[in-house]
Design an enzyme around this catalytic site. Structure first.
Site, PDB file in Angstrom:
ATOM      1  N   SER A 138       0.846  -1.188   0.000  1.00 23.04           N
ATOM      2  CA  SER A 138       0.000   0.000   0.000  1.00 23.04           C
ATOM      3  C   SER A 138       0.890   1.250   0.000  1.00 23.04           C
ATOM      4  O   SER A 138       1.629   1.457  -0.961  1.00 23.04           O
ATOM      5  CB  SER A 138      -0.971  -0.038   1.185  1.00 23.04           C
ATOM      6  N   ASP A 148      -9.000  -4.822  -6.470  1.00 27.68           N
ATOM      7  CA  ASP A 148      -8.717  -3.859  -5.399  1.00 27.68           C
ATOM      8  C   ASP A 148      -9.590  -2.620  -5.592  1.00 27.68           C
ATOM      9  O   ASP A 148      -9.508  -1.951  -6.627  1.00 27.68           O
ATOM     10  CB  ASP A 148      -7.232  -3.486  -5.438  1.00 27.68           C
ATOM     11  N   HIS A 195      -7.660  -5.438  -1.626  1.00 24.91           N
ATOM     12  CA  HIS A 195      -6.435  -4.723  -1.268  1.00 24.91           C
ATOM     13  C   HIS A 195      -5.498  -5.561  -0.396  1.00 24.91           C
ATOM     14  O   HIS A 195      -4.280  -5.453  -0.511  1.00 24.91           O
ATOM     15  CB  HIS A 195      -6.796  -3.431  -0.549  1.00 24.91           C
TER      16      HIS A 195
END
Length: 749
Positions: free
Chosen positions: A618, A693, A725
Site C-alpha cells: 500500500s 482492489d 487490497h
C-alpha cells in the site's frame, strides 16, 4: 549521522530463548495455519456494562478465522464458550455486496462467524449478525437458560445495534434505516427514500476508509430518537471499475471521490423512534464539509457534531438542539497542516463537563471544558501523546473520585501504557502510570473503574491478557499464553529473531526510531544481505516493542536476511513537528529518512551494501517504488505491493489531507507521483496487485506498467484475480509471501 542508541537491555540475544530443544522449520504455510503461532488470539474484547463479565471473540482450534463468542466471569474467574458460530448458520456465508465492501473497509474480510456484537445497557443481552441474520442473545441468569432469538429483517441487514436501553434494534436494509421493537417483534423503516445515490444511516466511502467512522446513525441515550446521516452521491464521479477474477470479468460502477473532485452531499437528521417528521440539523452555510463524528449529550436532547472543513485544517465542535436543529460552535481547532481526527471526546454524567483532546501545542493532550465551551483546565501536558492506536485512548472516567484513565506514550513512543490524572489537577505534567512491564499495553476498563483488562505484548512475548485492579495489581489471567513447551510457537521459538532498537537523527535533529532483526545464527564476521521492510505513510507506526514471532519477518531472517524497519518523519504518534513536514509533497521527506536509514544499515560491517532490498504494501508499495527510483544506487531489488503510483487516482479525504486539492497544488501532485522518477529505476522490481482492489485501484499499477514499458525497463509482475487490497484469501497470502521470498532469493543471494 548520529550513532544508534540501544533501547533494549544488552542481556538479550538476537534470538528468543527456546521453549524446547527441538526446533521445527518455520514455513510460510505455518504462518497461515491453525492454531495461531502467537497463541489463541482474543479479538473484540468488551466489558459488560454491569462489569460482571468480559466477552471476546476467539477463533476455532481448527480454523482461526472463524470466530466464536466467549465470556469470562469476573466473580468466578472462569471462561466458557458463550455462542458457537456453527450453531447459528448451517450454510456458508453469502454476503451482500454492501457487507463485503464494509468488511473490506474494516479489514475483516478474511474472517467469518461472529465478527461484531453489542451489549444492551444493562448487560443482560447481546446482538450480533451472522450470515445476514440478526441474533438477539439473552444472557443466562439464575434459573433461566440462555435464549437466542432470530430478528426477522426480511433481508440482509448491516450495521445492527441494540438501543441504549435495550428496547430496540436498529439496522440498515436497502440503504434505509430500520428499527425492530424487541417486545412487539415488529420492524419499521425510519427512512424510505434510500436507494440509488441516496443512502440513509450509512457511512460514505471516505468515512469508512479514511475517517475511522463505520456507521451513519447514532442512538439517543433514552431510546427516543436516532440521529442519522443522509448522503447523496449524485455529484460523485462514477468510475467503471473492473474486477478481474479467475473465470470472469465484472464491471462495477463505483462512485469514487478522487482527489480534487466532488464529495457526497451530506445532511444530518434526527427522527423519533416511533417514526414521524425528521428534524434536519444546521451544519453551516458551507456544504463542502466532512461529518467527522456525531455523539449525544447525556440529556438526550442535544447532539455533539464534529464538522471538518474540506481542507482539513479546521475542526468545529457543534452542539445542536434536536427539537429545532439549531446549532452553535462550542470549540474550534485549527492547523497550518491538517487536523488529526480522533475519538477522545467524552461527556461527564454528573457535572456538565466534557473532555476534549487537542494537538494545539504539537502533541495530543486532554482538556476539560464546560458545556458553554469554556476551558476549565488542561489535564495532561508533555512531549508525548495521549494515544492508543488500536482503540480510544480515554479508557474510563471515574466521576466519583474525579479521575480519568487513559493510554499514552509518556514512557516511550515505542510502548503504550495506562495512566490516570485528576480532573481537578493543578499540574498537567504530573500523571500517574499504572501499567507495569515493558511493551504495548492494550487496555479495556470496566465502566465503574473497578478493574481493567490488559492485553500486553512485547518483543520477547506474544500477547498476554490479564485482569488487573486499578492500582495495576494482577488479579487473574484471562490468557496467560506462556511461551512454554505446549505453546504453538514452541517448536520455532528458538530461532525467532528478537528486535534490536535504536535511533538515528533526521536532518532536522528529530529522532528516527528503528529496529533490526538478525538471523538467529548471526555471525558478526559475515556480510549479510538486508531487506528494508517499509510502510512510511502517515497514520501508522511500525517500530514498536511488540511481538513479531508470527510475522513474515521471521521467514526472512531464517532465509539469511537482516530485516530493517524505520519510522520516518510523517509517520504517526510523534507530534505535529514530526508528522507535518510531509505536508504539500509526499515521497520526499519520507524517502530521505528511509534512504538515511538504509545508508546507515549499509555502513554496518555485517551488511553487504550491494545486496539491499526493500519491500512494502500500500503506502509501503508506493515507498518501495520511490526508494528504488530515487535511490537506485542503494536498493538492488524491491517488491511493491498494491502501490499508489499517482495521487490523482486516490480518494479525497486521505490525499487532500496531505497534498491539498490538485488544482491548488499542481507541482506537489506532480512531484509526489512515481511516474516522473520511473526513468531512473535500475534494480530488479516486482509489482504485486489484487485485480479487484477497490482501495488502491488496479489502474495505479497498470499506469506504472505502461510507463516502465515505454521506457524499456525490465520488471516483474504478479497479479491476483479477484483479490482485494489485502489479499485476504489464504492461498493468495501464502502465494504472495512465497513469491516475494523467491524474488529476493534470485536477486539478493
Amino acid at each position: 549521522m548520529s550513532a544508534p542508541t540501544n533501547h533494549t537491555a544488552p542481556a538479550f540475544s538476537h534470538c528468543a530463548a527456546g521453549a524446547s530443544a527441538y526446533v521445527t522449520q518455520l514455513t510460510i504455510d505455518r504462518l497461515f495455519d491453525a492454531p495461531a503461532l502467537s497463541g489463541p488470539p482474543i479479538l473484540g474484547l468488551k466489558i459488560s456494562p454491569d462489569g460482571h463479565r468480559v466477552t471476546y471473540l476467539r477463533g476455532k482450534p481448527d480454523n482461526k478465522e472463524q470466530l466464536d463468542l466467549w465470556e469470562y466471569d469476573i466473580n468466578s474467574g472462569t471462561s466458557q464458550l458463550l455462542v458457537d458460530s456453527n450453531s447459528l448458520s448451517s450454510t456458508g456465508e453469502q454476503l451482500s455486496e454492501e457487507e463485503l465492501a464494509r468488511r473490506e473497509r474494516q479489514r475483516t474480510a478474511a474472517l467469518s462467524g461472529i465478527l461484531e456484537y453489542s451489549f444492551s445497557l444493562r448487560g443482560d443481552a447481546l446482538l450480533f449478525p451472522v450470515n445476514g441474520t440478526l441474533y438477539h442473545y439473552t444472557i443466562a441468569r439464575a434459573g433461566r437458560p440462555s435464549a437466542i432469538e432470530v430478528i426477522d429483517t426480511r433481508g440482509f441487514a448491516t450495521d445492527a445495534t441494540i438501543s441504549p436501553r435495550g428496547r430496540f434494534v436498529a439496522y440498515i436494509l436497502e440503504q434505509n434505516l430500520h428499527v425492530y421493537d424487541l417486545a412487539a417483534r415488529t420492524s419499521a423503516a425510519l427512512t424510505e427514500d434510500g436507494g440509488g445515490a441516496i443512502k440513509n444511516g450509512m457511512a460514505e466511502f471516505v468515512a469508512q476508509e479514511e475517517m475511522d467512522r463505520s456507521t451513519g446513525y447514532w442512538w439517543s441515550p433514552d431510546d427516543e430518537h436516532v440521529a442519522f446521516a443522509r448522503i447523496d452521491e449524485t455529484l460523485v464521479e462514477v468510475r467503471e471499475r473492473f474486477e478481474i477474477a479467475a473465470d470472469n470479468v465484472a464491471t462495477f460502477s463505483q462512485r469514487y471521490p478522487a482527489a480534487g473532485a466532488n464529495n457526497v452531499s451530506i445532511q444530518l437528521g434526527v427522527v423519533p423512534v416511533g417514526g414521524g417528521t425528521v428534524t434536519w440539523v444546521d451544519l453551516g452555510s458551507d456544504s463542502d464539509i466532512y461529518l467527522a463524528r456525531v455523539d449525544w449529550l447525556p440529556d438526550g436532547r442535544t447532539l455533539a457534531i464534529q464538522r471538518e472543513s474540506r481542507d482539513q485544517r479546521r475542526l468545529d465542535l457543534l452542539f445542536a438542539d434536536v427539537a429545532t436543529g439549531q446549532s452553535r460552535i462550542i470549540v474550534s481547532e485549527t492547523s497550518d497542516s491538517w487536523i488529526e481526527l480522533h475519538n477522545e471526546f467524552s461527556f461527564l454524567k454528573i457535572s456538565k463537563e466534557f473532555i476534549w483532546a487537542s494537538e494545539r501545542d504539537g502533541f495530543r493532550h486532554l482538556y476539560l471544558y464546560n458545556y458553554s465551551g469554556h476551558l476549565l483546565r488542561r489535564l495532561t501536558a508533555g512531549t508525548w501523546m495521549v494515544d492508543d492506536f488500536r482503540a480510544r485512548a480515554i479508557k474510563c472516567i471515574d466521576e466519583k473520585h474525579r479521575l480519568v484513565y487513559f493510554s499514552a506514550t509518556e514512557k516511550s513512543p515505542l510502548e503504550r501504557h495506562l495512566y490516570r490524572v485528576s480532573l481537578d489537577t493543578d499540574d498537567p505534567n504530573r500523571v500517574h502510570r499504572i501499567s507495569k512491564g515493558d511493551g504495548v499495553h492494550g487496555i479495556s476498563m470496566s465502566p465503574n473503574a473497578r478493574f481493567y483488562i490488559d492485553n500486553l505484548t512485547s518483543r520477547a512475548h506474544p500477547p498476554q491478557v490479564a485482569v488487573h485492579s486499578t492500582d495495576g495489581a494482577l488479579k487473574a489471567w484471562l490468557q496467560e499464553n506462556r511461551l512454554d513447551a505446549s505453546h504453538p510457537d514452541a517448536p520455532y521459538a528458538a530461532e525467532n529473531s528478537l528486535a534490536e532498537f535504536g535511533t538515528l537523527a533526521a536532518c532536522d535533529g528529530q529522532s528516527l526510531y528503528y529496529r533490526v532483526f538478525k538471523p538467529c545464527d548471526f555471525d558478526p564476521g559475515k556480510r549479510y544481505p538486508a531487506i528494508v521492510d517499509v510502510y512510511g505513510g502517515p497514520g501508522a507506526q511500525r517500530v514498536l516493542n511488540n511481538w513479531t514471532g508470527d510475522s513474515f519477518i521471521q521467514i526472512l531472517t531464517r532465509a539469511g536476511y537482516v530485516v530493517f524497519q524505520l519510522d520516518n518523519r510523517g509517520s504517526a504518534f510523534r507530534g505535529t513537528a514530526f508528522q507535518a513536514p510531509i505536508h504539500g509533497r509526499l515521497g520526499e521527506i519520507e524517502v530521505a529518512d528511509q534512504v538515511q536509514g538504509a545508508r546507515w544499515l549499509a555502513s554496518q560491517s555485517f551488511i553487504d551494501p550491494a545486496r539491499i532490498g526493500v519491500w512494502g504494501w500500500s503506502y509501503g508499495g508506493y515507498m518501495t517504488l520511490m526508494l528504488m527510483c530515487k535511490a537506485p544506487e542503494v536498493f538492488s531489488a524491491g517488491v511493491a505491493g498494491a502501490p499508489v503510483t499517482d495521487w490523482m487516482l486516490y480518494d479525497t479525504h486521505y490525499t487532500e489531507r496531505y497534498l491539498g486539492r490538485p488544482q491548488d497544488n499542481v507541482s506537489g501532485y506532480g512531484a509526489s507521483a512515481v511516474l516522473p522518477y520511473a526513468k531512473d529505476l535500475r534494480g530488479r522490481l516486482l509489482v504485486i496487485h489484487g485485480m479487484a482492489d477497490d482501495n488502491v485501484l488496479f489502474s495505479h499499477s497498470t499506469k506504472l506498467f505502461r510507463r516502465l514499458q515505454d521506457l524499456g525497463k525490465p520488471f516483474d509482475v504478479m497479479v491476483y484475480p479477484g483479490a482485494k487490497h489485502g489479499l485476504t484469501r489464504h492461498h493468495d497470502g501464502r502465494h504472495a509471501y512465497s513469491t516475494i521470498l523467491r524474488h529476493f532469493s534470485r536477486n539478493l543471494d
